[in-house]
Structures are given as C-alpha cells and as structure tokens.
Scaffold this motif. Structure first.
Motif, PDB file in Angstrom:
ATOM      1  N   LYS B 250       2.203  -8.767   6.633  1.00  0.00           N
ATOM      2  CA  LYS B 250       2.703  -8.053   5.562  1.00  0.00           C
ATOM      3  C   LYS B 250       1.595  -7.376   4.947  1.00  0.00           C
ATOM      4  CE  LYS B 250       6.582 -10.020   4.012  1.00  0.00           C
ATOM      5  NZ  LYS B 250       7.013 -11.272   3.402  1.00  0.00           N
ATOM      6  N   GLU B 251       0.501  -8.360   4.679  1.00  0.00           N
ATOM      7  CA  GLU B 251      -0.615  -8.043   3.892  1.00  0.00           C
ATOM      8  C   GLU B 251      -1.248  -6.655   4.789  1.00  0.00           C
ATOM      9  OE1 GLU B 251      -3.847 -10.398   2.217  1.00  0.00           O
ATOM     10  OE2 GLU B 251      -2.445 -12.221   2.699  1.00  0.00           O
ATOM     11  N   TYR B 252      -1.474  -7.020   6.051  1.00  0.00           N
ATOM     12  CA  TYR B 252      -2.045  -5.878   6.934  1.00  0.00           C
ATOM     13  C   TYR B 252      -1.180  -4.650   6.940  1.00  0.00           C
ATOM     14  CZ  TYR B 252      -3.743  -4.038  11.168  1.00  0.00           C
ATOM     15  OH  TYR B 252      -4.095  -3.000  12.282  1.00  0.00           O
ATOM     16  N   GLU B 253      -0.185  -4.836   6.901  1.00  0.00           N
ATOM     17  CA  GLU B 253       0.876  -3.499   7.024  1.00  0.00           C
ATOM     18  C   GLU B 253       0.464  -2.782   5.788  1.00  0.00           C
ATOM     19  OE1 GLU B 253       4.771  -4.783   7.919  1.00  0.00           O
ATOM     20  OE2 GLU B 253       3.784  -5.095  10.181  1.00  0.00           O
ATOM     21  N   THR B 254       0.460  -3.214   4.503  1.00  0.00           N
ATOM     22  CA  THR B 254       0.037  -2.565   3.076  1.00  0.00           C
ATOM     23  C   THR B 254      -1.005  -2.094   3.210  1.00  0.00           C
ATOM     24  OG1 THR B 254      -0.298  -4.824   2.177  1.00  0.00           O
ATOM     25  CG2 THR B 254       1.899  -3.744   1.581  1.00  0.00           C
ATOM     26  N   PHE B 255      -2.219  -2.647   4.032  1.00  0.00           N
ATOM     27  CA  PHE B 255      -3.489  -2.109   3.998  1.00  0.00           C
ATOM     28  C   PHE B 255      -3.383  -0.961   4.916  1.00  0.00           C
ATOM     29  CE2 PHE B 255      -7.406  -1.954   6.502  1.00  0.00           C
ATOM     30  CZ  PHE B 255      -8.430  -1.854   5.539  1.00  0.00           C
ATOM     31  N   VAL B 256      -2.980  -0.908   6.103  1.00  0.00           N
ATOM     32  CA  VAL B 256      -2.823   0.263   6.956  1.00  0.00           C
ATOM     33  C   VAL B 256      -2.122   1.263   6.475  1.00  0.00           C
ATOM     34  CG1 VAL B 256      -2.023   0.948   9.340  1.00  0.00           C
ATOM     35  CG2 VAL B 256      -2.978  -1.408   8.899  1.00  0.00           C
ATOM     36  N   LYS B 257      -1.200   1.208   5.589  1.00  0.00           N
ATOM     37  CA  LYS B 257      -0.235   2.322   5.077  1.00  0.00           C
ATOM     38  C   LYS B 257      -1.031   3.064   4.034  1.00  0.00           C
ATOM     39  CE  LYS B 257       4.301   0.842   6.750  1.00  0.00           C
ATOM     40  NZ  LYS B 257       4.920  -0.221   6.622  1.00  0.00           N
TER      41      LYS B 257
END
Lengths: 298, 258
Positions: B250-257
C-alpha cells in the motif's frame, strides 16, 4: 514468551550475537587456505566440465570442429618453417633447426596462450561469478586445462616433426612428461596471478601482447640459445638463462633431440624447472586465494 | 508464536554495497589527449565509477519466511540479493550473516550460450556443488520441469537459440533442483508463461516447506502477493518499509503513483 518478543522486535541481542547464537556465517567469508583447497577439490568435476565446455563452445560453430586442435599447431609449424627454414634460411648453422624451432614455438605458445586467456579469466566471466557460487580459482585452472588439452595435440604434431626431421626415438623422449607437468603447474600459477591482476587492472590486457613479445625474444625460441652466451655476460646472461620458459623449452629439446647445445647442464635445468613450478604455482595460488572475496565487485 | 519458529536464517547488519564500474567513458574523454590530461592533472578517472547501490540495510529473516523485495528499477534489490548470496562483498563496518550457502537464481545468471541446454544443466548443477552421479539423476527431471522440450527437442540445441522465456525457465529449473537453506529469486518467475508461472510458484512453496527462506525480487505485484507474506521496500538503496506484504504494498503504491 517474553524473550520471544525481544527477538521479534529486534532490540535485544546485537545482530552479531544473534548470528553467532544460530551459527550463521558471514556471507562471502574468505575460507582458510586448506579449506579452500578442499573446496576446490570438491569442485574438480565442475572445473573439468567447464574446461570441455569452453573448448566445445569455441570450436562448436566452426565447420571443422575439433580438427582445429591438431590443425592449429600444424599451420603454426608450417608458417615458421616457411619463414625461417625456407625464406630466411636460418638453419645453416644449427643442427636440425626445424625441430629446434618447433619445440620452442610450441612450448612458448603453451605459456603464452595460458597467460593471454588467463588475464581475462575473472574479468571475462563476471556474469558467472555474480550468479553462481564456486571457488573462483576454478576459472584460471580450467583455462590452464583447456590449453593443456590443446598442448596434447601440439605435442603429437611436434613428435611427428621431430621424427620426420631425422631424430631417433630414445628413452629420453619419456622426459617430456615430467617437463610438461612442471610447465603446467607453472602455467596454472601464472594464470591465477594474471587473472587476479587483470581483474583489478584492466589496462593489463593491453600490455600482455608486448610483455609476451619481449618474453619471446628472451626465450631462445626463434634463434639458438648459444646466441646469448656469445653476446651477453654477467648478470644479464644469468637473468636470461633463469627465464622459466627458456628452461622448459630447453628441457623438451634435450628430451627429443640428440646433440643439442643447452643453456646449462640437464641437472641444473631440472632444478630450475622444479623451483619455478613450485614458486609460481604455490605463489600464484595463494595470491589468487587472498582476493577471493572481491572478484564479484568487478 | 512459539520460540522454535523464530530461527534467523539471514541477518543484515548495516550493509553497504558499492559497485565499481569500469569503462563508462564519457563523450568528452574519447581522445588520447584528454586521457593524458586527466592523468597529468590527477583527476579521478571517470572510466572507473563507484555506485553506492545499498546504503545501510538492516533486517532479520527467519526460517520458513518468504520475503518479497520491491522497489523501482535501480533501487538496489538485485544488488542486495547478490550480497546475501556472498557474490558481492559488503563494505567494512557492516555485515550480512546467512545460514548455509544461499543460492541466487536470476534471469541474468550467465550460463554458456553456445552450449546445448542439456550441457548447461550439467554445468549449472556442478557449479552448485552436486556430484556427477547426482547430476546424472537430475538432468532429465530438470529438463522436464523447465518444459523446454514441450515444443520438440530443444534441450540439445544451443542456448542462444532459446527465447528469453525458455532460457529463464531453464535457469529457474536448474536452481530449484537443489535444496537450499536460503533461496534468492531474481525476477525469475516473471518471464515464464502462465503455465510455467503456476508450476514455479508451486515449487517455491515446496522449497519453503522444506524449511528454507525465500527472497523474491519481482515487479509483478501479483506474484509477490501470492508467495510472500512479508515484504521489504527498497528505494535508492535504503529500506523504506519492512513488514506484512499488504501494508508495504500500500505504501509503495502511493509512492509510485505520486
């Protein structure tokens, strides 16, 4: 149960203590020299397979395939015969010059090709080194094995040339075996030496051809060894006559040919050959082993 | 959780990893004169560059865990795996400890392209330390598992004729043939087709069941979610997050987006 949470939250024992408690080893630790030797012995099948894989990979896409192993030394000898025997006619003052020349060319070529491929043994196989775990000394040793196998074909050609040129078969011919074994040990040590140097110092690869050229002129390959005694004195002569490749060439000439003038007495040559094999063989091995940890870095 | 379940297999303690890269000559240094100038002025050669790929990673991995390593391209994931395998040295000051000999299997594990698949299997197995007798027993199994012979006899053709997927499958099959205390998988599952992916995921689960630890580097979110319950997120060589896969993802996805 309380202890478990300590481990879990990772505030208790330091990583080092934790590693020791569960018997974990440091990744990429340098094994001791005897341990390394045992490991290398355990990988002997890999070394052998890697060497034969190298041969079939390099000759696999040629039409003649393995015939090249015999053809290469034959052509080599032919070229030298045409240049030195026919065109320059250097053979006037030396007894059986063609056999003399070919012995020099083939024995020198053995060490030369080991050094030339050995300098890239580590730097040319970085992919393999970074992917798989095996004692790195396997690489220079396999390269020596590849060249040793080529050398067997070369020796067969050499023996034929020596016979055709009119030398008799004697019991002394058997001496080529110990001489070649000593040279192979020397070569393996040299391969390990240059492969570690070459892995750090990439410029070395550019210099190797020149170093080998100088070495060639200092090894009495293209002209008789008596030239040195005529023109050099004192320490210069001593340095030239202690040259390991010259010693190995002289031993082969002594074994295969009658009435050949040598750089020293056979006993002296055998002692020099053994000392060179031991010093370079063991020294090169120890030097290569010291660098074992860092080869993956590039 | 009981005490017995928490046996550490890999411990990273402030691990820094630095690569040296040779031969990255810039556009202004391609003449002998500029190289000479560089030598005279004692400028540091730009042909040898250091890349600080992992900057102080610390974590503990336990027996039976499957850990996913995620992060953008060039974040140091593959480098970290190589260091765990002991293939790249860790700079002094830090250390990585591991039980047994961790094995890395990656898509770029270089086997010999001019040799047939079958000989590569032999070579690979020997390089992993198997005896010739063991290798003989396993060659057929490995080729079967890789499935490269499904479209005719490919195992006797040189590896350079393989598609990238076939090569990756063969490499995975070789590495998975041996029991490992710690298995490190670098993107290997991403290249195969759906059928092979299913089979290899099963094999990863089997390997885990044999009480090892598995590290998986992948850009496929699905294969990480399917195989790993814990994930470590690396960004620019630094561990950004370490925990249950769902949270880290979840954290990674918000970072990538962003």
């Amino acid at each position: 149960m309380a202890q478990t949470t300590v481990v879990e939250s990772y505030t208790g024992p330091s990583p080092k203590e934790l590693a020791r408690k569960y018997g974990l080893g440091t990744a990429g630790r340098l094994p001791s020299l005897p341990e390394y030797t045992r490991l290398l012995w355990a990988y002997r099948h890999f070394i052998w397979e890697f060497a034969s894989a190298k041969v079939s990979a390099s000759l696999g896409n040629t039409r003649l395939g393995m015939i090249w192993q015999v053809l290469t030394p034959l052509i080599n000898a032919g070229v030298y015969y045409v240049i030195f025997g026919v065109l320059l006619n250097t053979s006037r003052d030396t007894h059986n010059f063609i056999a003399y020349l070919c012995a020099g060319v083939f024995i020198f070529g053995y060490t030369q090709s080991v050094v030339q491929t050995g300098v890239q043994a580590v730097s040319g196989n970085l992919g393999l080194i970074r992917a798989l775990h095996f004692p790195r000394a396997s690489l220079p040793i396999s390269i020596t094995l590849v060249e040793a196998r080529n050398m067997i074909a070369s020796m067969a050609v050499l023996l034929a040339i020596v016979l055709i040129s009119g030398e008799p078969i004697t019991w002394q011919w058997l001496l080529i075996f110990p001489a070649l074994v000593l040279q192979t040990i020397f070569n393996a040590g040299a391969a390990m030496l240059v492969s570690r140097l070459g892995s750090k110092l990439h410029d070395l690869r550019q210099l190797i051809p020149f170093i080998m050229r100088v070495w060639l002129y200092g090894s009495a390959v293209l002209y008789p060894v008596t030239r040195y005694t005529e023109h050099l004195h004192g320490w210069k002569l001593a340095v030239i006559e202690a040259n390991p490749i010259l010693v190995y060439i002289e031993l082969i000439r002594h074994a295969l040919m009658e009435n050949v003038e040598l750089a020293g007495t056979p006993t002296l040559l055998w002692i020099e050959a053994s000392v060179w094999a031991l010093v370079v063989g063991i020294g090169g091995y120890a030097y290569f082993w010291r660098g074992e940890k860092g080869y993956g870095r590039g | 959780m009981a005490d017995t379940e928490l046996v550490p297999t890999v411990i990273a303690d402030n691990a820094h990893i630095i690569y040296r890269i040779h031969g990255s000559i810039g556009p202004h240094q391609s003449s002998p004169l500029s190289s000479f100038k560089r030598l005279v002025t004692r400028q540091k050669s730009t042909a040898v560059r250091e890349v600080h790929a992992v900057k102080g990673a610390s974590f503990v991995a336990y027996k039976g865990e499957a850990i996913g390593l995620i992060g953008t391209n060039g974040s140091g994931k593959s480098t970290l795996l190589r260091a765990i395998a002991g293939l790249l040295p860790v700079e002094s000051g830090g250390a990585i400890y591991a039980s047994g000999q961790p094995s890395l299997l990656g898509v770029n594990a270089a086997l010999m392209n001019d040799l047939s698949g079958e000989r590569n299997v032999t070579l690979g197995c020997l390089a992993m330390g198997m005896t010739p007798a063991e290798v003989k027993d396993k060659v057929a199994d490995i080729i079967d598992f890789s499935g490269i012979n499904e479209r005719g006899d490919f195992s006797s053709l040189p590896m350079r004729t393989y598609s990238s997927g076939m090569g990756a499958r063969l490499r995975f099959a070789i590495a998975a043939a041996k029991k490992h205390d710690v298995l490190l998988i670098d993107e290997a599952l991403a290249t195969g087709d759906a059928k092979f992916r299913k089979r290899s995921e099963q094999r990863v689960r089997d390997l885990r069941a044999e009480a090892g630890t598995v590290f998986l580097v992948s850009h496929s979110e699905q294969s990480i979610r399917d195989t790993c319950e814990r994930s470590i997120w690396l960004e620019g060589g630094v561990i950004k997050a370490d925990g249950p896969t769902d949270d880290v993802m979840k954290e990674y996805e918000t970072f990538v987006k962003k």
